[in-house]
Design an enzyme around this catalytic site. Structure first.
Site, mmCIF file in Angstrom:
data_model
loop_
_atom_site.group_PDB
_atom_site.id
_atom_site.type_symbol
_atom_site.label_atom_id
_atom_site.label_comp_id
_atom_site.label_asym_id
_atom_site.label_seq_id
_atom_site.Cartn_x
_atom_site.Cartn_y
_atom_site.Cartn_z
ATOM 1 N N LYS A 94 0.943 -7.062 12.812
ATOM 2 C CA LYS A 94 -0.006 -6.483 11.709
ATOM 3 C C LYS A 94 -0.997 -5.595 12.685
ATOM 4 O O LYS A 94 -1.866 -6.062 13.510
ATOM 5 C CB LYS A 94 -0.865 -7.306 10.927
ATOM 6 C CG LYS A 94 -1.678 -6.672 9.979
ATOM 7 C CD LYS A 94 -2.126 -7.751 8.839
ATOM 8 C CE LYS A 94 -3.212 -7.012 7.932
ATOM 9 N NZ LYS A 94 -3.743 -8.121 7.006
ATOM 10 N N CYS B 89 -0.224 -5.760 4.179
ATOM 11 C CA CYS B 89 -1.264 -5.752 3.414
ATOM 12 C C CYS B 89 -2.266 -4.639 3.767
ATOM 13 O O CYS B 89 -2.101 -3.392 3.372
ATOM 14 C CB CYS B 89 -1.939 -6.981 3.355
ATOM 15 S SG CYS B 89 -3.021 -7.639 2.192
ATOM 16 N N GLU C 226 3.016 -11.847 2.652
ATOM 17 C CA GLU C 226 1.859 -12.099 3.639
ATOM 18 C C GLU C 226 1.751 -13.805 4.119
ATOM 19 O O GLU C 226 1.479 -14.177 2.969
ATOM 20 C CB GLU C 226 0.705 -11.290 3.712
ATOM 21 C CG GLU C 226 0.086 -11.403 5.048
ATOM 22 C CD GLU C 226 -1.273 -10.731 4.811
ATOM 23 O OE1 GLU C 226 -1.900 -10.275 5.774
ATOM 24 O OE2 GLU C 226 -1.812 -10.377 3.477
#
Length: 252
Positions: A103, A137, A38
C-alpha cells in the site's frame, strides 16, 4: 471474467477465525478471481508487532484456497519483512504464482504511516487477458497514482472504509471508473472492528461509463467483466488519447 468479492465481517486480530469464515462463506462460490477486504486476516489494526505475518500465514492461506478453487485470490494482510511492516496486497494464482503490492498511501488520520512502511511501486497484474491495477483503501483518494496510461483494464480496491465516510468511497470509485475508462471493483468489509468503527455494506463494481454492474447476494458481491465490451467502449469514446502526459516519481 467473473469477479466475486466477500463482504467479510472481520474478526478482530483473529487469523484462524477469519480463515475459517472465508472458507465457509466461499465454499459454494465459483469465480475466476475472488476478492477479500483489506487486512482480511486481522482487521485494519495498528498493532502490527502483534498481528503481522512473519511466516506468510495469510499468503499460504490464499495459495491453499486458490489451488482448491482453481481461481485467483486477492486481498491484503499486515506483513513483517526485514524489520518493517507493510500493508501488503497479494494476487495469487492457482499455480501459486504471486504478485504483491505494498500500500502506497498510508492513512495518517489513523496513524498507519507511523507503523507501516509505504510501498514504492505501482503494480499491474496480467491475468487471463486482463491488466489489473492493485490498490488499497486510502489509495482511492489519490487519482494521479491510479491514472490510466492505457496500461490497465480494471482496478481492484480492497478496503476497510467506515460508514461515516462511505459517501466519499462510493463517489470516488465511480469517478475512477469514468476518468480512467476502466472497470473498478471496490470491496469493503462489513461489521464493527476493534476500534468500534462500523462498516456498512458498500462494495461496488462499475463499468467505464460509471454504471454499476455488480450483483449482491448476502455477503457475496459479483460482477462479470467483459473485455470486448470495454475495448468497444474505449474505441468509441477515445478520451484516454486526450490525457495529460505526466510521470509519477515515487520515493523509496
Amino acid at each position: 471474467m467473473r469477479i466475486t468479492g466477500l463482504n467479510l465481517d472481520i474478526a478482530w486480530k483473529n487469523k484462524g477465525k477469519n480463515f475459517q469464515l472465508i472458507e465457509d462463506q466461499l465454499n459454494d462460490q465459483e469465480a475466476d478471481i475472488f476478492l477479500l477486504p483489506e487486512m482480511f486476516s486481522t482487521g485494519f489494526c495498528m498493532d502490527a508487532a502483534e498481528v503481522a505475518d512473519r511466516n506468510e500465514e495469510s499468503l499460504d492461506f490464499l495459495k491453499k484456497l486458490s489451488k482448491e478453487k482453481n481461481a485467483a485470490f486477492c486481498g491484503s494482510a499486515p506483513v513483517e519483512e526485514s524489520g518493517r511492516f507493510y500493508n501488503r496486497m497479494y494476487f495469487v494464482q492457482p499455480d501459486s504464482e504471486t504478485v504483491f503490492y505494498n500500500k502506497r498511501h498510508l492513512f495518517s488520520f489513523s496513524g498507519e504511516d507511523k507503523v507501516y512502511t509505504p510501498g514504492n511501486k505501482r503494480v499491474i497484474v496480467n491475468y487471463q487477458g486482463f491488466r489489473i491495477l492493485l490498490q488499497v483503501c486510502y489509495d482511492l483518494r489519490f487519482p494521479v497514482f491510479a491514472r490510466n496510461n492505457d496500461d490497465y483494464d480494471a482496478v481492484f480496491y480492497v478496503a476497510n472504509w467506515p460508514e461515516k465516510r462511505v459517501g466519499a468511497w462510493e463517489h470516488l470509485l465511480k469517478a475512477r471508473a469514468i476518468e480512467n475508462l476502466s472497470f473498478v471493483f471496490g470491496l469493503n468489509r462489513i461489521g464493527t472492528d476493534g476500534n468500534e468503527l462500523f462498516y456498512q455494506e458498500s462494495s461496488h463494481c462499475f463499468f467505464a461509463d460509471g454504471k454499476e454492474i455488480s450483483h449482491k447476494n448476502g455477503n457475496i458481491v459479483s460482477a462479470e467483466l467483459d473485455l470486448k465490451e470495454l475495448k468497444n467502449f474505449r474505441n468509441h469514446f477515445q478520451f484516454l488519447n486526450d490525457r495529460d502526459d505526466f510521470e509519477i516519481k515515487l520515493n523509496s
